[in-house]
Design an enzyme around this catalytic site. Structure first.
Site, mmCIF file in Angstrom:
data_model
loop_
_atom_site.group_PDB
_atom_site.id
_atom_site.type_symbol
_atom_site.label_atom_id
_atom_site.label_comp_id
_atom_site.label_asym_id
_atom_site.label_seq_id
_atom_site.Cartn_x
_atom_site.Cartn_y
_atom_site.Cartn_z
ATOM 1 N N THR A 58 6.063 33.048 14.482
ATOM 2 C CA THR A 58 5.772 32.091 15.553
ATOM 3 C C THR A 58 6.136 32.650 16.924
ATOM 4 O OG1 THR A 58 6.489 29.956 16.439
ATOM 5 C CG2 THR A 58 8.050 31.078 15.028
ATOM 6 N N ASP A 59 5.486 32.124 17.948
ATOM 7 C CA ASP A 59 5.847 32.526 19.317
ATOM 8 C C ASP A 59 7.222 31.996 19.726
ATOM 9 O OD1 ASP A 59 5.171 29.835 19.554
ATOM 10 O OD2 ASP A 59 3.745 30.102 21.203
ATOM 11 N N GLU A 60 7.735 31.017 18.961
ATOM 12 C CA GLU A 60 9.023 30.408 19.346
ATOM 13 C C GLU A 60 10.190 31.380 19.252
ATOM 14 O OE1 GLU A 60 10.080 26.694 17.711
ATOM 15 O OE2 GLU A 60 8.049 25.917 17.804
ATOM 16 N N LYS A 85 13.316 31.916 11.971
ATOM 17 C CA LYS A 85 12.085 32.711 11.985
ATOM 18 C C LYS A 85 12.353 34.061 12.655
ATOM 19 C CE LYS A 85 8.453 31.798 10.838
ATOM 20 N NZ LYS A 85 7.751 31.951 9.522
ATOM 21 N N TYR A 132 15.217 26.246 13.666
ATOM 22 C CA TYR A 132 13.939 26.734 13.105
ATOM 23 C C TYR A 132 13.587 28.093 13.687
ATOM 24 C CZ TYR A 132 8.907 27.504 12.975
ATOM 25 O OH TYR A 132 7.678 28.092 12.845
ATOM 26 N N HIS A 145 14.826 21.091 23.891
ATOM 27 C CA HIS A 145 13.352 21.151 23.900
ATOM 28 C C HIS A 145 12.826 22.349 24.706
ATOM 29 C CE1 HIS A 145 9.664 18.233 24.032
ATOM 30 N NE2 HIS A 145 9.336 19.439 23.593
HETATM 31 P P1 NAD Z 1 3.935 23.743 6.693
HETATM 32 O O1 NAD Z 1 5.293 23.139 6.846
HETATM 33 O O2 NAD Z 1 2.740 22.872 6.868
HETATM 34 O O3 NAD Z 1 3.820 24.401 5.240
HETATM 35 C C1 NAD Z 1 4.851 25.161 4.673
HETATM 36 C C2 NAD Z 1 4.514 25.383 3.196
HETATM 37 O O4 NAD Z 1 5.556 26.209 2.645
HETATM 38 C C3 NAD Z 1 4.502 24.082 2.368
HETATM 39 O O5 NAD Z 1 3.398 24.072 1.492
HETATM 40 C C4 NAD Z 1 5.808 24.132 1.588
HETATM 41 O O6 NAD Z 1 5.753 23.456 0.342
HETATM 42 C C5 NAD Z 1 5.988 25.642 1.417
HETATM 43 N N1 NAD Z 1 7.392 26.022 1.199
HETATM 44 C C6 NAD Z 1 8.470 25.622 1.915
HETATM 45 N N2 NAD Z 1 9.598 26.167 1.399
HETATM 46 C C7 NAD Z 1 9.213 26.934 0.358
HETATM 47 C C8 NAD Z 1 9.912 27.764 -0.566
HETATM 48 N N3 NAD Z 1 11.235 27.906 -0.516
HETATM 49 N N4 NAD Z 1 9.194 28.427 -1.507
HETATM 50 C C9 NAD Z 1 7.835 28.283 -1.565
HETATM 51 N N5 NAD Z 1 7.125 27.502 -0.741
HETATM 52 C C10 NAD Z 1 7.796 26.845 0.224
HETATM 53 O O7 NAD Z 1 3.914 24.970 7.678
HETATM 54 P P2 NAD Z 1 2.706 25.554 8.557
HETATM 55 O O8 NAD Z 1 2.625 24.803 9.827
HETATM 56 O O9 NAD Z 1 1.507 25.713 7.701
HETATM 57 O O10 NAD Z 1 3.299 27.013 8.922
HETATM 58 C C11 NAD Z 1 3.050 28.115 8.075
HETATM 59 C C12 NAD Z 1 3.687 29.354 8.667
HETATM 60 O O11 NAD Z 1 3.145 29.602 9.956
HETATM 61 C C13 NAD Z 1 5.200 29.227 8.872
HETATM 62 O O12 NAD Z 1 5.779 30.462 8.561
HETATM 63 C C14 NAD Z 1 5.345 28.911 10.348
HETATM 64 O O13 NAD Z 1 6.579 29.383 10.839
HETATM 65 C C15 NAD Z 1 4.187 29.703 10.916
HETATM 66 N N6 NAD Z 1 3.623 29.202 12.175
HETATM 67 C C16 NAD Z 1 3.262 27.893 12.302
HETATM 68 C C17 NAD Z 1 2.662 27.459 13.478
HETATM 69 C C18 NAD Z 1 2.211 26.026 13.660
HETATM 70 O O14 NAD Z 1 1.792 25.657 14.755
HETATM 71 N N7 NAD Z 1 2.234 25.182 12.629
HETATM 72 C C19 NAD Z 1 2.475 28.366 14.538
HETATM 73 C C20 NAD Z 1 2.876 29.689 14.380
HETATM 74 C C21 NAD Z 1 3.433 30.099 13.187
HETATM 75 O O1 DAU Z 2 4.670 27.482 18.766
HETATM 76 C C1 DAU Z 2 4.495 27.537 17.389
HETATM 77 C C2 DAU Z 2 5.252 26.409 16.723
HETATM 78 O O2 DAU Z 2 4.522 25.218 16.991
HETATM 79 C C3 DAU Z 2 5.418 26.604 15.227
HETATM 80 O O3 DAU Z 2 6.233 27.718 15.004
HETATM 81 C C4 DAU Z 2 6.032 25.375 14.568
HETATM 82 O O4 DAU Z 2 6.060 25.541 13.161
HETATM 83 C C5 DAU Z 2 5.200 24.167 14.916
HETATM 84 O O5 DAU Z 2 5.785 22.999 14.387
HETATM 85 C C6 DAU Z 2 5.044 24.044 16.428
HETATM 86 O O6 DAU Z 2 6.334 23.735 17.037
HETATM 87 P P1 DAU Z 2 6.486 22.603 18.174
HETATM 88 O O7 DAU Z 2 7.875 22.113 18.123
HETATM 89 O O8 DAU Z 2 5.915 23.082 19.461
HETATM 90 O O9 DAU Z 2 5.439 21.521 17.562
HETATM 91 P P2 DAU Z 2 5.481 19.925 17.421
HETATM 92 O O10 DAU Z 2 4.157 19.525 16.869
HETATM 93 O O11 DAU Z 2 6.695 19.443 16.723
HETATM 94 O O12 DAU Z 2 5.583 19.439 18.940
HETATM 95 C C7 DAU Z 2 4.669 19.875 19.934
HETATM 96 C C8 DAU Z 2 5.151 19.327 21.271
HETATM 97 O O13 DAU Z 2 4.990 17.885 21.270
HETATM 98 C C9 DAU Z 2 6.618 19.567 21.544
HETATM 99 O O14 DAU Z 2 6.791 19.806 22.934
HETATM 100 C C10 DAU Z 2 7.306 18.266 21.149
HETATM 101 C C11 DAU Z 2 6.242 17.227 21.476
HETATM 102 N N1 DAU Z 2 6.219 16.010 20.633
HETATM 103 C C12 DAU Z 2 6.269 16.145 19.280
HETATM 104 C C13 DAU Z 2 6.197 15.032 18.462
HETATM 105 C C14 DAU Z 2 6.260 15.166 16.956
HETATM 106 C C15 DAU Z 2 6.073 14.761 21.237
HETATM 107 O O15 DAU Z 2 6.001 14.629 22.467
HETATM 108 N N2 DAU Z 2 5.980 13.660 20.420
HETATM 109 C C16 DAU Z 2 6.038 13.749 19.063
HETATM 110 O O16 DAU Z 2 5.944 12.693 18.382
#
Ligand code: NAD
Ligand code: DAU
Length: 336
Positions: A120-122, A150, A146, A272
């Site tokens: 992730t970019d985080e 990562k 988190y 945040h």
């Molecule tokens: P998600 O939470 O929707 O899915 C995570 C999956 O991993 C689930 O199916 C869960 O059951 C499985 N899991 C969790 N713990 C496990 C374990 N111990 N063993 C096996 N499976 C396990 O997550 P996502 O949003 O699809 O993110 C996927 C990947 O992409 C993550 O590594 C996250 O850090 C990265 N990522 C997410 C975003 C985003 O915006 N969602 C952005 C950049 C990177």
């Molecule tokens: O940047 C990549 C990341 O993006 C991933 O690594 C994470 O897995 C993914 O969850 C996401 O992280 P954020 O914390 O940015 O995503 P989230 O959807 O939780 O929140 C997006 C923004 O919206 C953040 O600034 C918090 C805000 N927010 C979130 C929720 C759930 C609200 O204002 N209201 C809400 O109810």
């Protein structure tokens, strides 16, 4: 190619598996997923008879070793992924994101299997308004449990590349949106609130900025890196779509024909991050990647339509997700 996809029942992983089955008939897919609260077998229903599914934990060294021994490559999506949950209870993040990644690295090392690490970019922390976007040279500076776990997992991968010659690549992507995203996350939470007639909930004033990318564009970039990425390299993935949270809520309200101020401000997230932004130049120039969903508004409309049409997918977890936010202390606030 025989591929092991960890976390394939989660949001990005399930989209990746569906894309792979649809477009890569020469690839056989095994999914390893622990089916935590974030995993959903139904997200793989459209391809259920075309893949192997293993219900298990990435931290299970023996299981992982056995599965890795039978594949050519691993794409590692599995993680605890939600910042708010990591603030409430960090331990599962340490266990899955760090220990789980260690377990995979040992197995791919032992069997000399190609590995791609989805991150992730985080890991870079956050940006001030005038800062240039993150690049692969930005120093790591994670803010939340988190993002710290990562970042730790990325460091393990880099060390295994340097010390053991692992054939690995990494990618660090910005905020994804699209089908099959859990309703705890910002965009699907507000869409499903609006479908239910509930006002969207904005943390604080909503000035934080995220750089949105459609999940399909993220996954196509992952395939480009797997196909042509340089071993040991980190690729940043983003679609140049910076928007503040309030603007996203206003766009969603417009989709539902509601007034632009028809939302609630709620308690802000601790620590945040203010702004994320990605320089995806090397991915575009070296690997020829470009987003297909360059218009965020069109992608958002399509995502709203998906949630309207797939109520049976999200409905079973909606009430419990909202209850968890309430139990964690979320409440409406008034701003000066
Ligand atoms: P998600 O939470 O929707 O899915 C995570 C999956 O991993 C689930 O199916 C869960 O059951 C499985 N899991 C969790 N713990 C496990 C374990 N111990 N063993 C096996 N499976 C396990 O997550 P996502 O949003 O699809 O993110 C996927 C990947 O992409 C993550 O590594 C996250 O850090 C990265 N990522 C997410 C975003 C985003 O915006 N969602 C952005 C950049 C990177
Ligand atoms: O940047 C990549 C990341 O993006 C991933 O690594 C994470 O897995 C993914 O969850 C996401 O992280 P954020 O914390 O940015 O995503 P989230 O959807 O939780 O929140 C997006 C923004 O919206 C953040 O600034 C918090 C805000 N927010 C979130 C929720 C759930 C609200 O204002 N209201 C809400 O109810």
């Amino acid at each position: 190619m025989r591929l092991l996809v960890t976390g394939g029942a989660g949001f990005i992983g399930a989209n990746f598996v569906q894309l792979t089955v649809a477009e890569r008939p020469d690839t056989t897919v095994t999914v390893l997923d622990a089916l935590t609260y974030a995993g959903n077998r139904a997200s793989l229903d459209p391809v259920a008879d075309r893949i192997d599914f293993v219900h298990g934990d990435i931290a299970d060294l023996d299981l992982v070793d056995e599965l890795v021994s039978g594949v050519d490559a691993v794409v590692h999506f599995a993680a605890e992924s939600h910042n708010d949950n990591s603030l409430a209870e960090p331990w599962p993040f340490v266990q899955t994101n760090i220990v789980g990644t260690y377990s995979l690295l040992q197995a791919v090392r032992r069997h000399d299997v190609r590995y791609h690490h989805v991150s992730t970019d985080e890991v870079y922390g956050d940006l001030a308004p005038q800062d240039p976007p993150f690049s692969e040279h930005t120093a790591y500076n994670p803010s939340s449990p988190y993002s710290a776990t990562k970042a730790a997992s990325d460091m393990l991968v880099r060390a295994w590349v340097r010390s053991f010659g692992l054939r690995a690549t990494l990618s660090n992507c910005s905020n994804n949106y699209g089908p099959y995203q859990h309703v705890e996350k910002f965009i699907p939470r507000q869409i499903t609130n609006l479908i239910e007639g509930v006002r969207p909930r904005l943390y604080g004033a909503g000035h934080q900025i995220r750089d949105w990318i459609h999940v399909e564009d993220h996954n196509r970039a992952v395939w480009d890196v797997l196909d042509r990425g340089r071993i040991g390299r980190t690729y940043l993935i983003g679609a140049d779509s910076e928007l503040d949270n309030r603007t996203v809520v206003e766009l969603l309200l417009a989709e539902f024909g509601r007034e632009p101020d028809d939302f609630d401000h709620v308690t802000d997230r601790a620590g945040h991050d203010q702004r994320y932004a990605i320089d995806a130049g090397p991915l575009r120039e070296e690997l020829g990647w470009a987003p297909r969903y360059a218009d965020f508004r069109a992608g958002l409309s399509a995502t709203v339509a998906w949630y309207r049409e797939h109520e049976s997918w999200w409905r079973p977890v909606k009430a419990a997700t909202e209850r968890a936010y309430t139990d964690a202390g979320e409440r409406t606030i008034s701003l000066p």
